[in-house]
Design a protein around this motif. Structure first.
Motif, short mmCIF file in Angstrom:
data_model
loop_
_atom_site.label_atom_id
_atom_site.label_comp_id
_atom_site.label_asym_id
_atom_site.label_seq_id
_atom_site.Cartn_x
_atom_site.Cartn_y
_atom_site.Cartn_z
N GLN A 133 0.83 -1.19 0.00
CA GLN A 133 0.00 0.00 0.00
C GLN A 133 0.87 1.26 0.00
N GLU A 134 0.27 2.35 -0.47
CA GLU A 134 1.04 3.59 -0.60
C GLU A 134 1.67 4.02 0.71
N GLY A 135 0.95 3.86 1.80
CA GLY A 135 1.48 4.30 3.09
C GLY A 135 2.66 3.47 3.56
N ASN A 136 2.77 2.23 3.09
CA ASN A 136 3.84 1.34 3.53
C ASN A 136 4.93 1.16 2.47
N ALA A 137 4.74 1.70 1.28
CA ALA A 137 5.68 1.47 0.19
C ALA A 137 7.01 2.16 0.47
N VAL A 138 8.11 1.42 0.27
CA VAL A 138 9.46 1.94 0.51
C VAL A 138 10.38 1.43 -0.61
N ALA A 201 9.46 -7.31 4.35
CA ALA A 201 8.05 -6.92 4.29
C ALA A 201 7.36 -7.86 3.31
N LYS A 202 6.20 -8.34 3.68
CA LYS A 202 5.52 -9.35 2.88
C LYS A 202 4.10 -8.93 2.54
N GLN A 203 3.65 -9.41 1.38
CA GLN A 203 2.24 -9.30 1.03
C GLN A 203 1.74 -10.65 0.56
N SER A 204 0.62 -11.08 1.09
CA SER A 204 -0.08 -12.28 0.63
C SER A 204 -1.42 -11.85 0.07
N THR A 252 6.38 -2.61 7.16
CA THR A 252 7.77 -2.48 6.74
C THR A 252 8.67 -1.91 7.84
N SER A 253 8.07 -1.35 8.88
CA SER A 253 8.84 -0.79 10.00
C SER A 253 7.97 -0.82 11.25
N SER A 254 8.54 -0.41 12.35
CA SER A 254 7.80 -0.39 13.61
C SER A 254 6.73 0.69 13.63
N THR A 255 6.83 1.66 12.72
CA THR A 255 5.86 2.76 12.69
C THR A 255 4.78 2.56 11.63
N SER A 256 4.94 1.62 10.72
CA SER A 256 3.93 1.39 9.67
C SER A 256 2.84 0.48 10.21
N ILE A 311 -7.00 -3.15 -5.90
CA ILE A 311 -7.39 -2.73 -4.56
C ILE A 311 -6.16 -2.15 -3.87
N LYS A 312 -6.04 -0.87 -3.90
CA LYS A 312 -4.90 -0.18 -3.32
C LYS A 312 -5.43 1.02 -2.54
N SER A 313 -4.61 1.54 -1.62
CA SER A 313 -5.05 2.69 -0.86
C SER A 313 -5.16 3.93 -1.73
#
Length: 339
Positions: A133-138, A201-204, A252-256, A311-313
Motif C-alpha cells: 500500500q502507498e502508506g507502507n511502500a518503501v 516486508a511481505k504481502q499475501s 515495513t517498520s515499527s511505525t507502519s 485494490i490499493k489505498s
C-alpha cells in the motif's frame, strides 16, 4: 447462380429427370445432419493442453537508480511476474439421437500453473515495493515472489452438426458454463529502507472465484481430401461470479501499520474463447466408428479477473491499476472417437 434454373431445364431435357433431381437435392440440402438421422450417436475426446496463463496487474516492483524515486514520477524498470507454459487436460463426451439430430455434449477443462520471480539489485539501485500500500511502500534491495493459478471449467449444452455447403460443416451450441479460478500471490521484499525486525516486508494476496451462466458457441469444419479438415470455433459466456478476496500487507517498520482486506464480491464477468486448427479423421478399422486426431491453438480472455490487483489505498497513483485481465493461450492435441 442466376443461370442455374436454365441449366436444370437443359439437364432435365438432355439427361432425364433423375439426374437433375439429384443435383437440386444436393444444392438444397445444406442443412442436412452430418451423422445418420434418428440414430443413437456417442462421442468422446481426450485432450492434452499446453497453455500459458497471463495475468495483468501483477507487477511486483519498479527498479530505479534515483534515491528519491516515487511512483508519481513514472520512472524505473518494471519487474513482472513470470508466466510459464504448463500442461493440463480436457475431456469431452456427447450423446446424440435427439429430435432434429441434436446432441448433448459436456467438456471439462483442468489447468494448474505456478511460477516464481526473484530480483536483486546492486548498491546503486533500489526496488520500489509495488505490491504494498502507498502508506507502507518503501525502497528495497531484493524481492522474491511466487504465483499460483488454478483454473477449471465445465461446459455443457445442445449442439447440432450439419452441412452448410458441400465441404463446410457448422456446429452451433447453446448451453452453460461453470468456471473456477483461484489465484495466490506471495511477495517478499528485503533490505533497503525496510526496518522491520527481520528486515522483510511481505504481502499475501488471493482471489478465489466461481462463475455460472449461459454460453453460446459456433464451431466450423472445412472438409479437405484424405480425411483432413480445417477447424475454427468461437464462444462467449456471461457468468454470475462470486469472489473471495484476501490481502495481507505486513508492516515495513515499527511505525507502519498492517493492511488487511477480507471481502466477498458478486458481479457479472464475461469470457471469450477462440480456436483454430486442423484435424484428420478416418473410419478405420471399423466402418461404424470414426476416430481421428486434431491440433488447435486456443485463446481465452477473462476480463477483469484480477480483482485483488487494483485494490490499493491510492489506485490513481498506480500506473498499472487499470490492467487486470486474465488470459489463457496455447496448444491442444486431441484424439476423438465417434460411433
Amino acid at each position: 447462380m442466376r443461370y442455374f434454373p436454365i441449366l436444370m431445364i437443359i439437364a432435365h431435357s438432355l439427361l432425364g429427370a433423375s439426374w437433375a433431381s439429384d443435383v437440386c437435392k444436393q444444392y438444397s440440402n445444406y442443412n442436412a445432419a452430418v451423422y445418420e438421422d434418428c440414430s443413437l450417436q456417442a462421442y468422446a475426446k481426450g485432450s492434452l493442453l499446453y497453455w500459458q496463463p497471463l495475468a495483468e496487474g501483477l507487477e511486483l516492483g519498479l527498479v530505479t537508480t534515483d534515491p528519491t524515486f516515487s511512483i508519481a514520477q513514472g520512472k524505473g524498470r518494471v519487474v513482472q511476474t513470470r508466466f510459464h507454459y504448463t500442461p493440463g487436460w480436457q475431456f469431452s463426451i456427447g450423446i446424440g439421437g435427439f429430435p432434429d439430430d441434436w446432441e448433448l455434449r459436456a467438456d471439462y477443462t483442468y489447468l494448474r500453473a505456478t511460477s516464481s520471480t526473484k530480483k536483486v539489485v546492486s548498491s546503486y539501485s533500489n526496488i520500489y515495493t509495488q505490491r504494498l500500500q502507498e502508506g507502507n511502500a518503501v525502497l528495497a534491495k531484493r524481492l522474491d515472489s511466487s504465483w499460483r493459478a488454478k483454473f477449471s471449467a465445465l461446459d455443457g449444452g445442445l449442439t447440432r452438426t450439419f452441412f452448410v455447403g458441400p465441404h463446410l460443416i457448422f456446429s452451433p451450441l447453446v448451453g452453460g458454463k461453470l468456471a473456477f479460478l483461484r489465484q495466490d500471490l506471495h511477495t517478499t521484499y528485503g533490505g533497503g529502507e525496510i526496518t522491520s525486525p527481520n528486515q522483510e516486508a511481505k504481502q499475501s494476496a488471493s482471489s478465489h472465484s466461481w462463475g455460472l451462466g449461459p454460453r453460446g458457441a459456433l464451431s466450423s469444419e472445412w472438409v479437405l481430401p484424405e480425411g483432413f479438415s480445417l477447424l475454427g470455433s468461437a464462444a462467449y459466456s456471461l457468468l454470475f461470479t462470486r469472489y473471495h478476496i484476501e490481502i495481507d500487507d505486513a508492516p515495513t517498520s515499527s511505525t507502519s501499520t498492517r493492511f488487511l482486506i477480507d471481502q466477498v464480491e458478486h458481479t457479472f464477468r464475461s469470457m471469450y474463447e477462440i480456436s483454430l486448427g486442423t484435424s484428420w479423421n478416418s473410419s478405420f478399422p471399423l466402418a461404424f466408428m470414426q476416430w481421428g486426431f486434431s491440433a488447435q491453438y486456443t485463446f481465452l480472455v477473462l476480463p477483469r479477473q484480477n480483482v485483488f490487483s487494483p485494490i490499493k489505498s491510492d489506485p490513481t497513483g498506480r500506473r498499472f491499476a487499470a490492467l487486470n485481465d486474465f488470459y489463457l493461450h496455447g496448444g491442444i492435441l486431441s484424439t476423438q472417437i465417434h460411433f
